[in-house]
Design a protein around this motif. Structure first.
Motif, PDB file in Angstrom:
ATOM      1  N   LYS A   1       7.917  -0.001   4.921  1.00 58.84           N
ATOM      2  CA  LYS A   1       8.967  -0.571   4.072  1.00 58.84           C
ATOM      3  C   LYS A   1       8.935   0.072   2.689  1.00 58.84           C
ATOM      4  N   THR A   2       7.740   0.050   2.086  1.00 60.18           N
ATOM      5  CA  THR A   2       7.597   0.622   0.753  1.00 60.18           C
ATOM      6  C   THR A   2       7.949   2.105   0.769  1.00 60.18           C
ATOM      7  N   SER A   3       7.504   2.794   1.818  1.00 57.81           N
ATOM      8  CA  SER A   3       7.746   4.236   1.908  1.00 57.81           C
ATOM      9  C   SER A   3       9.235   4.550   2.026  1.00 57.81           C
TER      10      SER A   3
ATOM     11  N   VAL B   1      -1.268  -1.430   0.463  1.00 63.17           N
ATOM     12  CA  VAL B   1      -0.679  -2.675   0.945  1.00 63.17           C
ATOM     13  C   VAL B   1       0.095  -3.355  -0.183  1.00 63.17           C
ATOM     14  N   THR B   2       1.325  -3.738   0.129  1.00 67.33           N
ATOM     15  CA  THR B   2       2.124  -4.485  -0.846  1.00 67.33           C
ATOM     16  C   THR B   2       1.725  -5.953  -0.779  1.00 67.33           C
ATOM     17  N   ILE B   3       1.458  -6.548  -1.949  1.00 68.73           N
ATOM     18  CA  ILE B   3       1.322  -8.006  -1.948  1.00 68.73           C
ATOM     19  C   ILE B   3       2.485  -8.557  -2.759  1.00 68.73           C
TER      20      ILE B   3
ATOM     21  N   TRP C   1      14.367  -5.582  -2.669  1.00 68.60           N
ATOM     22  CA  TRP C   1      13.179  -6.435  -2.682  1.00 68.60           C
ATOM     23  C   TRP C   1      12.248  -5.991  -1.564  1.00 68.60           C
ATOM     24  N   ASP C   2      11.180  -5.344  -1.966  1.00 68.66           N
ATOM     25  CA  ASP C   2      10.210  -4.831  -1.001  1.00 68.66           C
ATOM     26  C   ASP C   2       9.121  -5.872  -0.799  1.00 68.66           C
ATOM     27  N   LEU C   3       9.251  -6.603   0.289  1.00 67.85           N
ATOM     28  CA  LEU C   3       8.348  -7.733   0.503  1.00 67.85           C
ATOM     29  C   LEU C   3       7.051  -7.317   1.172  1.00 67.85           C
TER      30      LEU C   3
END
Ligand SMILES: Nc1nc2c(ncn2[C@@H]2O[C@H](COP(=O)(O)OP(=O)(O)OP(=O)(O)O)[C@@H](O)[C@H]2O)c(=O)[nH]1
Ligand SMILES: [Mg+2]
Lengths: 507, 165
Positions: free
Chosen positions: B17-19, B35-37, B59-61
């Protein structure tokens, strides 16, 4: 006093911002974010773009946890509370960067390990699939090789029964030996791949271990002597005569180790030692040791010799198959044992393994030794009369070979047909003593025909001995054929002795 | 005033997702997994036509395999959804149907695009075999690593949201 600390603490970590209904900042406490009056909240960070959509909601207070803000080149991880008030919004931002960074490290470790685990499982599945494919390929391919090898063995046999001069006889002997090696190789590689694909099952039968060791002693004394070596065998006298296990597989393990020892030893001694470790209830633990005074195996190669297709050196002139030790390893693993190797170049090698075997507690030796095996005791070559055989085989080469072998004995009348469709008619019109039948026939299958014959209403036909011939030696196939009512199934390649002794066993 | 639309990017953790957002917003990619928190929010203005543009608030959850756990506050005011799974890891799409049911319960009546990411890791033939086998419906197969189809996803959604407005 406390008030001061409270103010210091909250002052640095919490920021209160007041904004009007258009998100224009009206007021802010001085804290960690540099904020000016008159700025737009939405210019501060895109998070605040969500505010308009909150206004229409019934709840007055909205809490957002773990929001990353990057403002004026600094990064914060915050909790944000937005309250709708008369004038607009009250925004409370709490800097929890430290706290959330700790949490991030935990989440990082957790996610990575879960993902890695999944990837490892996937990788293993892929490897297993490839291994399965390889084993299937080997199994099918070695079956394909059986028919031509069968022809070669039979022709060699026939050739050696003709008048030959000394040179020709020597050549035929080379041929015979090559065939035998090829057959062994084929069986070994088949066994290895069957073990790998879990198709090889051990049997648990009572067998005479003492006799087995005697046979090995005789065989390997002869082999060793012919190579100018000594063979020694020593068996602890507490080793029981009868044990329960898979005789064939134990035999295979020991012959492979002994053959290997003899092949790689130029002078000196090859020995087999069977020691008694212990007995627990009806289980005994034996220790087998095969040692030689051969060239030895360098340490860095000691693991590799148990892999398939490895040979000590490429230039080896000896006829080691390169599969024997791999098979030993695989078979012992099936028997819940493990091969150990101690060796050094020039110092010889010692292969050893432990083996747990069952002993029957209330076993009376005399009872078993007295019960003779039935069926095979007939004396080959002394028939009371000529027998009438029906041979059903569509491969002409094999037809010719079998014809030759059988006619040479001068004990059979032989009818040959190559079409399965004629079998039933032939059987009804003639009175045969035995049917020798290939399983893969054009238009039909030997086992199907057998089923039909077994259902005949006439006793003399219904009970005809039927021997099947097949190149497919999977246990489950063999079982199907036997279930269909075949008395015995010969697996190609088989040799003259095997064929004749099987036929006579059922006549 | 510029119209802005909130898009949430959902999916299991580590699916990219972030990528994907990083590739779309800054055209960069990193092999390292951070890791996204909580949630990272970025904004990108997308031109729809020569005059018209729309601003996407992305919104990158934090990823999770239990979508019920997503904090409702994060989803308030969402206009569009991108659901991402990882083609190379079946656990991220095995329960796609139930995952999507949860998403549409939590965020009803919003345009949704389903993305299979990391297409660079799986050979073409195998890829369709696996997806068919699991009867996976998707809108795009992407690679954040190579950039393949990434822009298309966001533009497609931008256009859908533009029509909605
Ligand atoms: N080969 C390849 N790797 C990718 C691709 N997309 C992401 N990755 C890698 O996958 C890992 C996870 O990527 P992220 O973008 O952090 O995944 P995420 O969905 O944001 O993960 P969470 O934040 O934990 O939910 C990283 O190591 C990325 O480099 C892709 O298209 N191809
Ligand atoms: Mg992420």
């Amino acid at each position: 006093m406390l008030k001061k600390y409270e103010k210091e603490f909250i002052g640095s970590n919490c920021q209160f911002i007041l904004a009007d209904s258009n998100s224009v900042i009206l007021e802010s406490t001085p804290a960690f974010l540099p904020i000016k009056k008159g700025e737009l909240l939405t210019d501060l960070h895109p998070f605040f773009e969500c505010i308009p959509s909150l206004v229409s909601l019934p709840e007055r207070v909205h809490s957002f946890y773990c929001i990353h803000l990057s403002i004026a080149n600094s990064k914060y991880i915050t909790d944000i509370q937005i309250r709708s008030i008369e004038k607009g919004q009250l925004v409370l931002i709490q800097d929890l960067t430290k706290h959330y960074n700790n949490y991030q490290a935990v989440a990082q470790a957790r996610n990575e390990s879960i993902i890695n685990e999944e990837l490892i499982v996937l990788k293993n599945v892929e490897l297993e699939e490839r291994e399965l494919f390889k084993n299937l390929f080997i199994q099918n391919f070695s079956h394909e090789l059986r028919n031509p090898l069968m022809s070669s063995i039979a022709v060699t046999q026939i050739l050696s029964d003709t008048d030959l001069n000394t040179e020709q006889r020597q050549l035929v002997e080379v041929l015979r030996e090559s065939n035998a090696n090829l057959k062994l190789l084929l069986e070994d590689i088949l066994s290895i791949s069957m073990i790998a694909s879990g198709k090889l099952e051990l049997r648990h039968n009572l067998f005479n271990l003492a006799k087995l060791l005697e046979l090995l002693a005789f065989t390997y004394r002869t082999k060793a002597t012919s190579k100018g070596l000594t063979f020694e065998i020593s068996v602890d006298n507490r080793v029981p005569e009868f044990v329960e296990g898979d005789r064939l597989r134990l035999f295979q393990v020991l012959t492979n180790l002994l053959d290997n020892a003899i092949n790689y030893t130029e002078k000196g001694t090859v020995s087999l030692e069977v020691m008694f470790n212990q007995q627990w209830a009806n289980k005994i633990h034996l220790h087998f040791v095969v040692s030689d005074t051969g060239r030895g195996i360098p340490e860095d190669r000691q693991g590799i010799v148990f892999e398939s297709f490895s040979q000590l050196t490429l230039q080896d002139k000896e006829k080691g198959t390169g599969l024997g030790l791999a098979l030993v390893k695989g078979l012992l693993a099936l028997m819940e044992s493990e091969i150990a190797l101690k060796s050094a170049p020039g110092k010889g090698s010692v292969f050893s393994f432990d083996l747990g075997l069952k002993v029957p507690l209330s076993f009376e030796r005399s009872a078993t030794t007295q019960s003779p095996s039935k069926g095979t005791s007939r004396n080959i070559g002394k028939p009371d009369r000529k027998y009438k055989l029906l041979l059903v085989e569509d491969d002409e080469r094999i037809q010719t070979l079998l014809f030759k072998v059988l006619m040479d004995t001068d004990q059979f009348y032989l009818d040959i047909i190559n079409d399965g469709a004629q079998v039933l008619e032939q059987v009804i019109q003639n009175s045969y003593d035995l049917i020798l039948m290939d399983i893969n026939l054009p238009n039909t299958r030997g086992d199907h025909l057998t089923k039909i014959i077994r259902d005949f209403p006439f006793k003399n036909i219904k009970q005809l001995p039927i021997i099947g011939m097949t190149a497919f030696a999977y246990e489950d196939h063999l079982k199907t054929f036997k279930d269909a009512g075949m008395n015995k199934v010969l697996t190609k390649p088989f040799d003259k002795e095997e064929l004749l002794s099987t036929i006579f066993a059922y006549l | 005033m510029q119209r802005s639309k909130k898009i949430v990017i959902l999916g299991h953790f580590g699916v990219g997702k972030t990528s994907l957002i990083r590739r779309f917003v800054t055209n960069q990619f990193s092999d390292k997994y951070k890791v996204t928190i909580g949630v990272h929010i970025t904004k990108k203005v997308v031109a729809l036509t020569s005059e018209d543009s729309i601003s996407l608030i992305l919104w990158d959850l934090e990823g999770t395999d239990d979508l019920d756990q997503i904090r409702d506050a994060y989803l308030l005011g969402t206009h569009g959804i991108i659901f991402v799974f990882d083609i190379s890891r079946p656990s991220t799409f095995q329960h796609l149907k139930t995952d999507l049911q949860i998403v549409s319960r939590k965020i009803p009546d919003r345009p949704l695009l389903i993305i299979g990411n990391k297409k660079d890791l799986v050979p073409e033939d195998e890829l369709h075999e696996t997806l068919n086998e699991h009867a996976i419906q998707y809108n795009y197969l992407t690679s954040a690593k190579t950039g393949d189809m990434v822009e298309e996803v966001f533009l497609d959604l931008a256009n859908l949201l533009n029509k909605d407005a």
